[in-house]
Design an enzyme around this catalytic site. Structure first.
Site, short mmCIF file in Angstrom:
data_model
loop_
_atom_site.label_atom_id
_atom_site.label_comp_id
_atom_site.label_asym_id
_atom_site.label_seq_id
_atom_site.Cartn_x
_atom_site.Cartn_y
_atom_site.Cartn_z
N ASP A 107 39.01 -30.23 -43.91
CA ASP A 107 40.42 -30.13 -44.26
C ASP A 107 41.23 -31.23 -43.59
O ASP A 107 40.75 -31.96 -42.71
CB ASP A 107 40.97 -28.73 -43.94
N LYS A 108 42.46 -31.36 -44.02
CA LYS A 108 43.32 -32.46 -43.58
C LYS A 108 43.44 -32.58 -42.07
O LYS A 108 43.44 -33.67 -41.51
CB LYS A 108 44.71 -32.30 -44.21
#
Length: 269
Positions: A107-108
């Site tokens: 994820d980011k």
């Protein structure tokens, strides 16, 4: 591609067995680029044309795939494109002359090892649920993780969507007032799984880095940098995926371990 013995090329292409190819060559029925060949002659399957009894044989050129390891920094999306113009991992590999795709995702706000390739079969092998190649994460959480919280996560917890996670392995690397650093090995890859696992037991993830996938380790690769995988690493990942698929993902959780000598480790978070 380097030159190979003609009978090997015919056998590799599934045109006939090697023994049959040798018989055809000895009988004078095989030509390469219009010229009769004899046993021991070689050809380049990328350029030469082969005929048997006057019939041209179709040679399928083996595609050369690209396999890389990227150290994904925080702040980048694991996707090929973003309609909102945000930074993606593709920005970091834009100079690679191949249509790369991420193998799974981070994820980011997470960082660390991300495999990328243009080999679709390789991606499917590593991301299919039956593959279950273990991924090692170094996770900093606060407040300090209690023994009970670690046992709950390692045994499997019910996430916010009602699905229970599979057992995982958790080692405590740093145990301090206000925070813990954990090493977590997962054999599944649900969306934002570690963050959701920690949230389910009352912990907040401060930092999350993937350190290894199967036998392949991030090592000293710096954030934003990438390198090609070695052939031995590619083979090791394939073997690990096949081995895990054979086990059917039946894995038991390992008991949590509080740090003794592990406190002396110098790996950065």
């Amino acid at each position: 591609m380097a030159e190979q013995r003609i009978q090997k090329v015919l056998a590799d292409q599934g045109i006939c067995s090697r023994r049959e190819a040798e018989r055809l060559i000895a009988a004078g029925k095989v030509k390469v680029n219009g010229h009769p060949v004899t046993l021991g002659d070689k050809m380049d399957p990328d350029y030469d044309k082969v005929m048997i009894d006057g019939q041209t044989q179709r040679i399928v050129r083996k595609r050369q795939y690209t396999y890389i390891m990227l150290h994904k920094p925080r702040g980048y999306l694991t996707t090929r494109s973003d309609d909102r113009g945000r930074k993606t991992v593709m920005d970091l590999v834009s100079d690679v002359p191949a249509m790369l795709r991420p193998v799974g995702r981070l994820d980011k706000d997470s960082e660390g090892l991300l495999l990328m390739t243009d080999d679709g079969a390789f991606i499917n092998m590593l991301t299919h649920p039956s593959g279950g190649v273990g991924k090692l994460y170094r996770v900093t959480v606060n407040p300090r993780a209690t023994e009970q919280q670690i046992i709950e996560m390692s045994s499997g917890v019910v996430l916010d969507d009602g699905v229970k996670t599979k057992p995982c392995v958790i080692h405590v690397v740093v145990d301090e007032p206000g925070r813990s650093v954990l090493e977590i090995t997962l054999h599944e890859g649900r969306n934002r799984q570690i963050r959701r696992m920690c949230s389910a037991v009352g912990l907040q993830v401060v930092r999350l880095r993937r350190s290894a996938e199967g036998p392949v380790k991030l090592g000293m690769l710096q954030p934003g940098e990438y390198r090609e995988l070695k052939k031995s690493e590619i083979n090791a990942l394939r073997n690990a995926a096949m081995k895990s698929a054979g086990k059917g993902e039946s894995r038991a959780a390992s008991p949590a371990r509080r740090p003794g000598p592990l406190k002396k480790r110098t790996n950065s978070d």
